[in-house]
Write a protein that holds these residues in place. Sequence first.
Motif, PDB file in Angstrom:
ATOM      1  N   VAL A 180       5.094  -6.586  -6.564  1.00  0.00           N
ATOM      2  CA  VAL A 180       6.417  -7.180  -6.777  1.00  0.00           C
ATOM      3  C   VAL A 180       7.362  -6.750  -5.663  1.00  0.00           C
ATOM      4  CG1 VAL A 180       8.429  -7.249  -8.309  1.00  0.00           C
ATOM      5  CG2 VAL A 180       6.113  -7.231  -9.278  1.00  0.00           C
ATOM      6  N   GLY A 201       5.159 -11.274  -7.814  1.00  0.00           N
ATOM      7  CA  GLY A 201       6.453 -11.474  -8.462  1.00  0.00           C
ATOM      8  C   GLY A 201       7.597 -11.195  -7.512  1.00  0.00           C
ATOM      9  N   ALA A 227       5.895  -1.950  -6.849  1.00  0.00           N
ATOM     10  CA  ALA A 227       7.192  -2.585  -6.592  1.00  0.00           C
ATOM     11  C   ALA A 227       7.888  -1.957  -5.397  1.00  0.00           C
ATOM     12  CB  ALA A 227       8.093  -2.466  -7.822  1.00  0.00           C
ATOM     13  N   LEU A 243      10.003  -9.071 -15.772  1.00  0.00           N
ATOM     14  CA  LEU A 243       9.036  -9.697 -14.862  1.00  0.00           C
ATOM     15  C   LEU A 243       7.600  -9.379 -15.285  1.00  0.00           C
ATOM     16  CD1 LEU A 243       9.335 -10.348 -11.157  1.00  0.00           C
ATOM     17  CD2 LEU A 243       7.144  -9.587 -12.047  1.00  0.00           C
ATOM     18  N   VAL A 270       2.172  -1.817 -11.754  1.00  0.00           N
ATOM     19  CA  VAL A 270       3.081  -2.582 -10.892  1.00  0.00           C
ATOM     20  C   VAL A 270       3.319  -1.817  -9.592  1.00  0.00           C
ATOM     21  CG1 VAL A 270       5.368  -3.593 -10.639  1.00  0.00           C
ATOM     22  CG2 VAL A 270       4.257  -3.582 -12.881  1.00  0.00           C
TER      23      VAL A 270
END
Length: 367
Positions: free
Chosen positions: A67, A125, A98, A318, A96
């Motif tokens: 992401v 994302g 990120a 998300l 995730v």
Amino acid sequence: MIRISLALALSMSVVGLAHAASTWTGGDDLPTNPLACDATPATAAAQPYNGGTVTGAPDRKGKPIKVVDVPKLIGIGYFNATSKGIADAAKELGNVDAKTDGPTKANIDEQITFIDNYITSGVDGILFAANDPVAIAPVLKKALSKGINVVGYDANSTPDARQWFVNQAEFNGIAKALVDNMAKETGEDAGVAIVTSTFTTPNQARWISEMAAYAAKCHPKLKLLETVEAQEDNALSFSQATTLINKYGSDLKGIFGMTSVATPASAEAVTQAGQCGKVAVVGLATPNAMKPYVAKDCVKSVVLWNPVDLGYAAMYVLRATADGTLKPGDTKVKAGKLGELNVINGSEILLGAPFVFTKDNIGKFDF
């Protein structure tokens, strides 16, 4: 359409200033919904999902995802805080990867370029806070067409350009908090001015519209002297606030800071002008940026939400979107330590009510 409406509104403002200087400009011509003067809570009406649709997204349920967060700009305290919340949530979720990246100035063209480059390089994302709701829409729709999940926070795009938007607080709630606190500090019959980001920045425009509607309803004697742009630039915000102080003299009783940059810069301008206690500053800002002015009693109230929680919630939304556990028509979403958050306005997730920092509580917060 919005740009045209704003230009017309501002033109009318200039005309009004020349003659009476007594009306609020508002931010756009969309319908407003001012809250009750006596703080009676608003009733949220259910609406059908109005967000965008992702095309050809792979099954991401429970799988690691990559992401990117592209805020309006990087390097300021506010978005450092949202970035921390995103990182905290990503670490907590565990699946995730990120990162936050973006322009160093609140420039929509640069923001679009960053997002487009990440679409090309490949992410699962995109989180964003829009510098312009309309201009950013095509690149977000491009992401959706490539199977990328898209969630906004802080500043929205047109709804069909993202799947969900995490709203830090409803616009009318923030407007009420700002105007009530200003009227409390300046008195009802006072001239005030606004230092905002740009006239097209979506959240600032909506807040100003709601402030105008709420003030007309509940504090009709407040007079808007002028609204000025400052680009979320510290030096420009200070300069604009100083100009307002010099231009209006004793007619200026208060300055609204509409950004986390404009509010401390306005407080510094009031301080350097020797106007503490004479010109109130009420605005949106991080507690750390305002502590020196609150400690000196130059600023009595700061309105905000917790931006760390905002980023944290956006990341959870998300992840839920990518997993398919948050779907159109749902009314709630689980957001880790924040519990369940409500879906409002079709495709928005409400973080909560705005918070007012004062000398009594500001020391308890560190962001």
